[in-house]
Write a protein that holds these residues in place. Structure first.
Motif, PDB file in Angstrom:
ATOM      1  N   GLY A  57       0.794  -1.232   0.000  1.00 37.94           N
ATOM      2  CA  GLY A  57       0.000   0.000   0.000  1.00 37.94           C
ATOM      3  C   GLY A  57       0.817   1.268   0.000  1.00 37.94           C
ATOM      4  N   TYR A  58       2.127   1.175   0.246  1.00 38.49           N
ATOM      5  CA  TYR A  58       2.944   2.380   0.190  1.00 38.49           C
ATOM      6  C   TYR A  58       3.217   2.712  -1.277  1.00 38.49           C
ATOM      7  N   LYS A  59       2.764   3.880  -1.720  1.00 41.73           N
ATOM      8  CA  LYS A  59       2.895   4.314  -3.109  1.00 41.73           C
ATOM      9  C   LYS A  59       2.340   3.243  -4.048  1.00 41.73           C
ATOM     10  N   ASP A  60       3.176   2.712  -4.942  1.00 38.71           N
ATOM     11  CA  ASP A  60       2.681   1.748  -5.926  1.00 38.71           C
ATOM     12  C   ASP A  60       2.975   0.302  -5.543  1.00 38.71           C
ATOM     13  N   HIS A  61       3.300   0.057  -4.283  1.00 39.67           N
ATOM     14  CA  HIS A  61       3.599  -1.302  -3.839  1.00 39.67           C
ATOM     15  C   HIS A  61       2.279  -2.041  -3.582  1.00 39.67           C
ATOM     16  N   ARG A  62       1.895  -2.908  -4.540  1.00 41.01           N
ATOM     17  CA  ARG A  62       0.629  -3.633  -4.425  1.00 41.01           C
ATOM     18  C   ARG A  62       0.824  -5.139  -4.607  1.00 41.01           C
ATOM     19  N   SER A  63       2.027  -5.611  -4.458  1.00 42.58           N
ATOM     20  CA  SER A  63       2.280  -7.035  -4.646  1.00 42.58           C
ATOM     21  C   SER A  63       1.623  -7.852  -3.542  1.00 42.58           C
ATOM     22  N   PHE A  64       1.125  -9.014  -3.930  1.00 40.68           N
ATOM     23  CA  PHE A  64       0.521  -9.935  -2.965  1.00 40.68           C
ATOM     24  C   PHE A  64       1.496 -10.289  -1.854  1.00 40.68           C
ATOM     25  N   TRP A  65       2.781 -10.412  -2.178  1.00 49.03           N
ATOM     26  CA  TRP A  65       3.784 -10.854  -1.212  1.00 49.03           C
ATOM     27  C   TRP A  65       4.101  -9.800  -0.159  1.00 49.03           C
ATOM     28  N   LEU A  66       3.607  -8.577  -0.351  1.00 44.42           N
ATOM     29  CA  LEU A  66       3.861  -7.510   0.618  1.00 44.42           C
ATOM     30  C   LEU A  66       2.751  -7.368   1.650  1.00 44.42           C
ATOM     31  N   LEU A  67       1.682  -8.131   1.487  1.00 43.19           N
ATOM     32  CA  LEU A  67       0.554  -8.030   2.410  1.00 43.19           C
ATOM     33  C   LEU A  67       0.940  -8.470   3.825  1.00 43.19           C
ATOM     34  N   PRO A  68       0.310  -7.870   4.849  1.00 39.90           N
ATOM     35  CA  PRO A  68       0.521  -8.366   6.216  1.00 39.90           C
ATOM     36  C   PRO A  68       0.187  -9.853   6.291  1.00 39.90           C
ATOM     37  N   PHE A  69       0.844 -10.557   7.184  1.00 44.98           N
ATOM     38  CA  PHE A  69       0.748 -12.003   7.375  1.00 44.98           C
ATOM     39  C   PHE A  69       1.469 -12.758   6.253  1.00 44.98           C
ATOM     40  N   ILE A  70       1.280 -12.378   5.000  1.00 44.11           N
ATOM     41  CA  ILE A  70       1.997 -13.045   3.907  1.00 44.11           C
ATOM     42  C   ILE A  70       3.490 -12.744   4.019  1.00 44.11           C
ATOM     43  N   ARG A  71       3.819 -11.512   4.385  1.00 43.77           N
ATOM     44  CA  ARG A  71       5.217 -11.094   4.450  1.00 43.77           C
ATOM     45  C   ARG A  71       5.980 -11.750   5.602  1.00 43.77           C
ATOM     46  N   ILE A  72       5.279 -12.528   6.424  1.00 43.73           N
ATOM     47  CA  ILE A  72       5.947 -13.233   7.515  1.00 43.73           C
ATOM     48  C   ILE A  72       6.994 -14.201   6.966  1.00 43.73           C
ATOM     49  N   ILE A  73       6.779 -14.722   5.768  1.00 44.24           N
ATOM     50  CA  ILE A  73       7.690 -15.742   5.230  1.00 44.24           C
ATOM     51  C   ILE A  73       9.088 -15.182   4.966  1.00 44.24           C
ATOM     52  N   TYR A  74       9.245 -13.848   4.991  1.00 45.99           N
ATOM     53  CA  TYR A  74      10.589 -13.275   4.845  1.00 45.99           C
ATOM     54  C   TYR A  74      10.852 -12.165   5.868  1.00 45.99           C
ATOM     55  N   SER A  75      10.109 -12.156   6.965  1.00 42.78           N
ATOM     56  CA  SER A  75      10.309 -11.134   8.010  1.00 42.78           C
ATOM     57  C   SER A  75      11.452 -11.562   8.926  1.00 42.78           C
ATOM     58  N   GLY A  76      12.664 -11.478   8.399  1.00 42.77           N
ATOM     59  CA  GLY A  76      13.831 -11.961   9.133  1.00 42.77           C
ATOM     60  C   GLY A  76      14.122 -11.190  10.402  1.00 42.77           C
ATOM     61  N   ALA A  77      13.925  -9.870  10.378  1.00 45.56           N
ATOM     62  CA  ALA A  77      14.197  -9.073  11.580  1.00 45.56           C
ATOM     63  C   ALA A  77      13.284  -9.490  12.729  1.00 45.56           C
ATOM     64  N   ALA A  78      12.027  -9.783  12.416  1.00 44.51           N
ATOM     65  CA  ALA A  78      11.107 -10.248  13.458  1.00 44.51           C
ATOM     66  C   ALA A  78      11.557 -11.588  14.013  1.00 44.51           C
ATOM     67  N   MET A  79      12.132 -12.442  13.156  1.00 44.57           N
ATOM     68  CA  MET A  79      12.567 -13.757  13.615  1.00 44.57           C
ATOM     69  C   MET A  79      13.775 -13.660  14.547  1.00 44.57           C
ATOM     70  N   VAL A  80      14.601 -12.640  14.402  1.00 50.54           N
ATOM     71  CA  VAL A  80      15.686 -12.430  15.366  1.00 50.54           C
ATOM     72  C   VAL A  80      15.092 -12.159  16.741  1.00 50.54           C
ATOM     73  N   SER A  81      14.024 -11.356  16.781  1.00 49.12           N
ATOM     74  CA  SER A  81      13.341 -11.128  18.059  1.00 49.12           C
ATOM     75  C   SER A  81      12.751 -12.426  18.604  1.00 49.12           C
ATOM     76  N   VAL A  82      12.224 -13.256  17.717  1.00 50.67           N
ATOM     77  CA  VAL A  82      11.704 -14.564  18.145  1.00 50.67           C
ATOM     78  C   VAL A  82      12.831 -15.404  18.734  1.00 50.67           C
ATOM     79  N   PHE A  83      14.014 -15.379  18.100  1.00 51.26           N
ATOM     80  CA  PHE A  83      15.169 -16.093  18.646  1.00 51.26           C
ATOM     81  C   PHE A  83      15.410 -15.711  20.103  1.00 51.26           C
ATOM     82  N   PHE A  84      15.400 -14.419  20.382  1.00 47.49           N
ATOM     83  CA  PHE A  84      15.750 -13.945  21.720  1.00 47.49           C
ATOM     84  C   PHE A  84      14.700 -14.337  22.755  1.00 47.49           C
TER      85      PHE A  84
END
Length: 476
Positions: free
Chosen positions: A112-139
């Motif tokens: 939704g930011y500007k012209d970013h409308r890809s399916f892979w950028l949607l919330p929940f879908i983007r979890i599959i590459y949310s690496g920074a969040a997974m570092v927090s999960v590690f801790f």
């Protein structure tokens, strides 16, 4: 953040031909016996090497390493075994981010930011590459696992066992974390020396010269828990900034275990909560997450679900809703987060600086990991064989994927672009899919080999070194 797994224990004589193990000794050796023995030794070494390079899931299963997978063995309801699977999946997601964000930099922005409308950028879908969040999960997971056994002993008033286990774990922690990390960084240094990895002229905007002194300086940064900068980059293994952070957080957990071991549960939880809030207030999100994991371990030991079916369903619904909110926050984008639909609200609440990203990712990790302790149905997903296998190689995957991305991964992607093309949506996409399909099995295989060749021996060495350094029973 990572637990040792039992290695496969093969019979040392299994590859020896019967003639060597069963034939009686001869008084006289035939001419040329030295040459024959040399050839035989080389052949044995070759087959040992081939056997070692075979992925562990294709090899023999030992009772030690696979006993927990037997369906007949009931699982302890207080077991933290599912968290190995959580770590494995999280490590895979970190790898996916590091592999994806260069050919597709748009993954750092939200839908939704500007012209970013890809399916892979949607919330929940983007979890599959949310690496920074997974570092927090590690801790969070590390804080939970490191303290769980000690919290159980606190409730049993078993101070002797608590101290014995804590001293052992504290002694081995540095070796357990830094030895495999040093091995991974040494591999990157050797690749740079051989020209396999391109050496940049600048790193982090500063002039960089590849040399032995630069490598040693990097190892110092990699193992320096006294620098409270949560992340550093560096050329050789930039993703390993979290290793020193992991060590520091572990020591904080161990100090709190000792300091609060004899307090009442309410006092212990209140103290940990205040320290966690203080850490968040001073932007020490990493330490706060370790303490949050410790609090979750306390709650897991202390609380039980209601027996009333209606109340139980309500609790389960609230736990699942909490996990959903956590997953949503784990998708908090890196770039333009306050201008992304769904996350615009974050600009109006504390924190008001760039720290907000780490803060909300940390909150998301806590809300995601916490309810799992009370949801066996969710735990079952992370107890599947693929998730558990990823859990065994998770530390190795985290250590080796960066170098793999810059060597074989880069070569495969460039080769795909050269043969398939990179101009236009479909050629570019097909090049990425083909290179990813070829590359992922290679990285998983390399991680498997590193796990058995470096990670497991490091764990054994730590235990051996502890025994050698231990004082005799009579002297204690």
């Amino acid at each position: 953040m990572y637990l040792a797994s039992h290695p496969n224990r093969e019979d040392e004589e299994s590859l020896l031909p019967p003639s060597l193990s069963e034939e009686p000794a001869r008084t006289q050796s035939p001419p040329g016996w030295r040459k024959g023995m040399r050839a035989l030794s080389l052949r044995i070494a070759f087959w040992h090497c081939v056997d070692f390079m075979r992925p562990s899931f294709l090899g023999k299963r030992s009772p030690t390493s696979e006993s927990s997978e037997k369906p007949s063995a009931p699982r302890n309801p207080r077991s933290t075994e599912y968290l190995d699977g959580v770590r494995g999946v999280a490590s895979l997601i970190v790898f996916i981010l590091h592999w994806t964000h260069i050919p597709y930099p748009s993954v750092n922005s939200g839908w939704g930011y500007k012209d970013h409308r890809s399916f892979w950028l949607l919330p929940f879908i983007r979890i599959i590459y949310s690496g920074a969040a997974m570092v927090s999960v590690f801790f969070v997971v590390s804080g939970f696992v490191l303290s769980h056994r000690f919290v159980q002993r606190m409730h049993r008033r078993d101070g002797t066992e608590l101290l014995a286990g804590l001293t052992s774990l504290t002694f081995r922690r540095a070796i357990r974390l830094f030895l495999p990390a040093f091995a991974s960084s040494t591999m990157a240094f050797i690749c740079a020396c051989l020209g396999i990895v391109n050496v940049p002229k600048k790193v982090d905007g500063k002039p960089f010269v590849h040399s032995l002194s630069s490598y040693l300086e990097y190892l110092d940064m990699e193992s320096n828990p006294w620098d409270w900068t949560a992340d550093f980059s560096g050329f050789y293994n930039p993703q390993l900034w979290s290793i020193a952070v992991e060590f520091r957080g572990s020591m904080v957990v161990f100090i709190l275990v000792v300091g609060l071991a004899k307090t009442r549960t309410s006092i212990r939880l209140a103290t940990e909560g205040l320290i966690m809030a203080h850490c968040f207030g001073h932007r020490r999100w990493d330490v706060a997450l370790f303490i949050a994991g410790m609090m979750l371990a306390e709650l897991e030991v202390l609380l039980q679900k209601p027996k009333n079916p209606s109340a139980r369903k309500l609790v389960n619904a609230l736990l699942i809703l909490t996990m959903i909110v956590g997953l949503f926050l784990c998708g908090y984008p890196r770039d333009h987060n306050t201008k992304t639909p769904g996350y615009i609200w974050s600009q109006h609440v504390w924190p008001f600086t760039a720290y907000r990203r780490r803060f909300w990712l940390a909150v998301g990790a806590m809300l995601f990991v916490g309810p799992m302790a009370f949801l066996p149905s969710v735990q079952s997903f992370f107890l599947t064989r693929p998730a558990r296998y990823l859990g065994r190689i998770s530390f190795a995957l985290y250590l080796v994927h960066g170098l793999g991305n810059r060597t074989i991964g880069k070569w495969l992607l460039n080769t795909s672009w050269a043969y398939i093309g990179k101009e236009g949506f479909w050629p570019y996409t097909m090049s990425y899919i083909v290179s990813t399909t070829l590359y992922f099995p290679i990285v998983l295989w390399a991680s498997d080999v590193f796990w058995r060749g470096v990670d497991v021996p490091s764990t054994k060495f730590a235990r051996w070194f502890e025994k050698k350094c231990a004082a005799p029973e009579s002297a204690r």
